[in-house]
Design a protein around this motif. Structure first.
Motif, short mmCIF file in Angstrom:
data_model
loop_
_atom_site.label_atom_id
_atom_site.label_comp_id
_atom_site.label_asym_id
_atom_site.label_seq_id
_atom_site.Cartn_x
_atom_site.Cartn_y
_atom_site.Cartn_z
N LYS A 198 3.37 7.05 -6.56
CA LYS A 198 1.95 7.03 -6.20
C LYS A 198 1.62 8.09 -5.15
CE LYS A 198 1.07 2.15 -7.23
NZ LYS A 198 0.70 0.82 -6.66
N LEU A 199 2.52 8.22 -4.16
CA LEU A 199 2.27 9.22 -3.12
C LEU A 199 2.33 10.64 -3.68
CD1 LEU A 199 4.25 7.72 -0.10
CD2 LEU A 199 1.78 8.00 -0.30
N LEU B 38 10.45 3.36 -5.48
CA LEU B 38 10.21 4.39 -6.49
C LEU B 38 8.75 4.42 -6.93
CD1 LEU B 38 13.42 3.91 -8.69
CD2 LEU B 38 12.93 5.77 -7.10
N GLU B 39 8.18 3.24 -7.11
CA GLU B 39 6.78 3.17 -7.53
C GLU B 39 5.85 3.74 -6.46
OE1 GLU B 39 3.46 -0.19 -8.91
OE2 GLU B 39 5.54 -0.76 -8.53
N ALA C 19 0.84 -1.20 0.00
CA ALA C 19 0.00 0.00 0.00
C ALA C 19 0.88 1.25 0.00
CB ALA C 19 -0.92 0.00 1.22
N ALA C 20 0.48 2.25 -0.79
CA ALA C 20 1.26 3.48 -0.91
C ALA C 20 1.02 4.38 0.29
CB ALA C 20 0.90 4.21 -2.20
N ARG C 21 1.88 4.22 1.30
CA ARG C 21 1.80 5.03 2.51
C ARG C 21 3.20 5.45 2.92
NH1 ARG C 21 -1.34 1.04 6.43
NH2 ARG C 21 -0.15 2.31 7.92
N PRO C 22 3.33 6.63 3.54
CA PRO C 22 4.67 7.10 3.93
C PRO C 22 5.40 6.13 4.85
CG PRO C 22 3.09 8.90 4.03
CD PRO C 22 2.29 7.66 3.77
N ASP C 23 4.69 5.52 5.81
CA ASP C 23 5.37 4.60 6.72
C ASP C 23 5.83 3.34 5.99
OD1 ASP C 23 2.63 4.02 6.38
OD2 ASP C 23 2.64 2.71 8.15
N HIS C 24 5.11 2.96 4.92
CA HIS C 24 5.53 1.80 4.14
C HIS C 24 6.80 2.10 3.35
CE1 HIS C 24 1.36 -0.37 4.16
NE2 HIS C 24 1.98 -0.40 5.32
N ILE C 25 6.93 3.31 2.87
CA ILE C 25 8.17 3.69 2.18
C ILE C 25 9.34 3.60 3.15
CG2 ILE C 25 9.45 5.65 1.24
CD1 ILE C 25 7.21 6.35 -0.46
#
Length: 358
Positions: A303-304, A298-299, A221-227
């Motif tokens: 998305k973010l 990067l992906e 899932a595209a979330r800041p914490d996941h990055i």
């Protein structure tokens, strides 16, 4: 299509190695005799010997075995083959009666015909040659049938008759084991002691699961914490310092196989591998993981960033809608003002009083 325990080939694959075609077109392509062949066959006085020699000659040509070996492996001479060969000679299949019962005659004929064709029978001294041929084929694959065919091809090119299918299978299995060891060594040969230690540590506990199991879990899932989690994993992988050039030391297909194994196998299973295989699997898996983590980071960032622009655009659209309503109200007031002034001029009223009244 079942495979026997600890065996390289399925029963069906074993049959295919020494398969005799039954379709007439294939029989004609493989077993049509030349005039010189007919001359050799015709030199035999008895009809059974003529047909027996003809079958020997055909089998030496393909698949590269003797008649005695075919009978031992298959239990009988395929009728389609016997009928096709007999037809060319004006003989009948029944003329072969009692030929197969005379072992010495069959052996003598096979030896004589092989010498004429520049062939020789296999010996124990050929085993290392077969294993090396298997290892060369297995450098790129683990598929038993492909490796066995590589051995058969090498024997034919060396003008050596095929041994039993069991011998081919054992040599193929040994060659595959050699290729696996060579590939594993190529991947781990230049690892430093620190890198080896780091690889062995990926099985240590990391909050309820091993580090390797944690590395295998990539957020989607595209979330800041996941990055942040992806970047943490990426730093952990890069800290080991495995050079991407290592992948080029083995065949690309073999490397991809290590990668697939690393992805699919749970951490506890990889931990049970012998050290060379375990570390080679980890090297390939971590190189692939580094690439995937980079791509995912990067992906996800794209998305973010895209979602930020989308929200900004939506906010701008809402602001524009509000502004449009205000402009419409101003235009209405302006229109009413013009109308009031026009009426005042027409009626002679005081313009200011007309504006106040409107």
């Amino acid at each position: 299509m079942t495979k026997r325990k600890h065996q390289l080939l399925t029963e069906s694959e074993r049959d295919q190695i020494l398969a005799i075609p039954s379709e007439r077109g294939h029989l004609a392509r493989l077993y049509t005799f030349e005039p010189s062949d007919i001359e050799i066959i015709g030199a035999r006085r008895e009809r059974r010997n003529q047909l027996g020699v003809a079958l020997q000659l055909a089998l030496l040509r393909h698949p590269g075995i003797t008649l005695a070996q075919l009978i031992q492996d298959k239990g009988a001479i395929p009728h389609d083959l016997a009928a096709f060969v007999a037809e060319q000679l004006g003989l009948h299949v029944t003329d072969l009666a009692n030929y197969a019962a005379r072992d010495q005659t069959m052996t003598d004929h096979a030896r004589e015909l092989a010498m004429r064709a520049g062939l020789r029978g296999p010996t124990r001294a050929d085993i290392p040659f077969m294993i090396e041929a298997a290892a060369k084929t297995a450098w790129a694959t683990d598929k038993g049938m492909t490796i066995a065919i590589g051995v058969v091809t090498a024997l034919r090119e060396a003008r050596i008759l095929l041994p039993s299918i069991s011998t081919i299978e054992r040599a193929s299995s040994a060659g595959r084991a050699r290729a696996r060891k060579q590939a594993a060594y190529a991947l781990i040969a230049d690892l430093s002691a620190e890198q080896v230690h780091a690889l062995d540590q990926v099985f240590d506990d990391a909050g309820g699961m091993s580090q390797l199991a944690s590395l295998k879990t990539i957020p989607v899932a595209a979330r800041p914490d996941h990055i942040r989690q992806i970047l943490d994993r990426l730093r952990q992988v890069r800290k080991i310092g495995i050079s991407p050039d290592v992948a080029g030391r083995i065949h690309a297909d073999r490397f991809r196989q290590y990668v697939r194994e690393g992805r699919a196998s749970p951490a506890y299973m990889i931990e049970r591998y012998i050290p060379s295989r375990r570390r080679a699997t980890l090297v390939a898996f971590l190189l692939d993981l580094e690439e995937r983590l980079t791509d995912n980071a990067l992906e996800m960032a794209d998305k973010l960033i895209g979602s930020i622009f989308t929200r900004a655009k939506n906010a701008q659209a809402r602001s524009y809608a509000t502004t449009s309503k205000n402009v419409a109200r101003l235009m209405l007031i302006f229109r009413r003002t013009i109308d009031a002034l026009t009426d005042a001029v027409d009626t002679g009223e005081d313009p200011m009083e007309a504006l106040d009244a409107s």
